[in-house]
Scaffold this active site. Sequence first.
Site, PDB file in Angstrom:
ATOM      1  N   LYS A 268      42.923 -13.366 -68.989  1.00  0.00           N
ATOM      2  CA  LYS A 268      42.923 -12.807 -67.642  1.00  0.00           C
ATOM      3  C   LYS A 268      42.056 -11.545 -67.661  1.00  0.00           C
ATOM      4  CE  LYS A 268      44.466 -10.089 -64.983  1.00  0.00           C
ATOM      5  NZ  LYS A 268      43.771  -9.065 -64.098  1.00  0.00           N
TER       6      LYS A 268
ATOM      7  N   GLU B  18      44.945  10.867 -69.243  1.00  0.00           N
ATOM      8  CA  GLU B  18      43.695  10.143 -69.453  1.00  0.00           C
ATOM      9  C   GLU B  18      42.930  10.052 -68.138  1.00  0.00           C
ATOM     10  OE1 GLU B  18      42.422   6.300 -72.028  1.00  0.00           O
ATOM     11  OE2 GLU B  18      43.920   5.927 -70.486  1.00  0.00           O
TER      12      GLU B  18
ATOM     13  N   GLU C 249      47.184  -2.313 -76.628  1.00  0.00           N
ATOM     14  CA  GLU C 249      46.179  -1.295 -76.977  1.00  0.00           C
ATOM     15  C   GLU C 249      45.985  -0.480 -75.711  1.00  0.00           C
ATOM     16  OE1 GLU C 249      43.413   1.036 -77.033  1.00  0.00           O
ATOM     17  OE2 GLU C 249      42.092  -0.700 -76.744  1.00  0.00           O
TER      18      GLU C 249
ATOM     19  N   CYS D 142      38.767   4.310 -73.926  1.00  0.00           N
ATOM     20  CA  CYS D 142      40.108   4.771 -74.277  1.00  0.00           C
ATOM     21  C   CYS D 142      40.086   5.744 -75.446  1.00  0.00           C
ATOM     22  CB  CYS D 142      41.014   3.583 -74.582  1.00  0.00           C
ATOM     23  SG  CYS D 142      40.396   2.492 -75.871  1.00  0.00           S
TER      24      CYS D 142
END
Length: 504
Positions: A195, A405, A271, A306
């Site tokens: 996906k 973040e 992750e 990331c």
Amino acid sequence: MNAPNPRGLWHGRAADLLARGIDGRMVIDGHRYHATDGQLFDCISPLDGKVIARVARGKAADVARAVTSARAAFNDRRWAGQAPAQRKKVMLAFAEQLRGAREELALLETLDMGKPIKNSLSTDVPGAARCIQWFGEAVDKIYDEIAPTGDNALALVTRQAIGVVGAIVPWNYPMLMASWKLGPALAAGNSVVLKPSEKSPLTALRLAELALEAGLPEGVFNVVPGFGHEAGEALALHLDVDAIAFTGSTRTGRRMLDYASRSNLKRVYNELGGKSANIVFADFDDLDRAAATAAGSMFYNQGESCNAPSRLLVQDTIADAFVEKLKALATQYAPADPLDPGTVLGALVDETQTQTVMGYIQAGLDEGAQCVAGGRRALEATGGQFVAPTVFDGVRNDMKIAQEEIFGPVLAVIRFKTEAEAIAIANDSAYGLHAGVWSRSLDRAVRVSRALQAGTVHVNQYDEDDITVPFGGVKQSGNGRDKSLHAFDKYTELKTTWMRIESV
């Protein structure tokens, strides 16, 4: 005759691609399909805000079809039952298919999510191909075990494919993140339902076609594009999915664990996010290289990484000089046309992400940090999503821009005095993905690396590692590892077979 303009060359190729049309139908059981209910969603390019494709909006019914296809392929052993050497042959052919379609895939990636064509060509496509190749090469070199026993027994410890893997990947590195899941999952003999993010689905659909052309049996690799709350949730809740391999936000990673607990307790490998600390000590004597790496690693991929070193910890005695170097370097990363081969900083993925980044910039200003470079949108007349590379000085680690973040080109400079203070600041984060240490002292580099709570620590460089080492984090940066031989742990189960041997 004048040489062709490289910028015009890629714009011409983009125009040709769009004129031919991009197939946005999902891939299930080796064939293209519209969504069961016929719904579509617009794929909008962040380069100029224009629709470049209409993509099938997969939902629970489509996910169910894909999982049924994957389960049938796994159960009849059309792929899992092949000898590792044969799976290797197909995987290597798959990698070559990617290389053969390098320019098409790079163009799709750039148009879809905004990264410079230079990076798509030099990093994303070859990196994905290398990953598929590496795991294909590895699969016939991994041996099972025989445990020590007495003469009356034989004990085997074997690895077996886990079954049907649901892979959910983000929009920042669509092709690379897909390959990090597909490489070990397929090489081990699993079937996969992928996906992709609704913000960047195009290369995933093309990957499925290339895998089929390489000889991967139908049903082994299926792609269902759609939205997270529809297709992603359905995949994670499906009772016939054995594992979820997810890359994305920590918020959504929590949902993956919840979905597993509400369904069949499937394995979940997350992750997730990061707020990586990059620590520069005063004893490192090449500040030009340290500053260039700090800026380059932060602004690469528009800061949408990331593991971006978004917290830059600089020892106070060199901080003023270091910040001046960063200010000068920021001008070299001015946003520009992603289809220009000279561009090094492209567009953010969409308007939502641009607004998010601008909100963090405002939060930094509101909390008292000093914006010494950038801090504004750019190229607004293009209709695209561009933000100037931004550097904040005078940042405290409790500020929002130091704790959350951002996923954009925003660098927070935090000053420290001592080694102990630097370690404390670096570890004062919910995340633990990557970190960096710059020091000429071997003792200090080892000491600090050991103390940092991070899945990867870079010393006197940043992000120079490769496919041979694991990628992942600790704390709220997730669990499990992508890349390296350790990635096989996510996609295989250990089975013990203990046999009694009768004496004569």
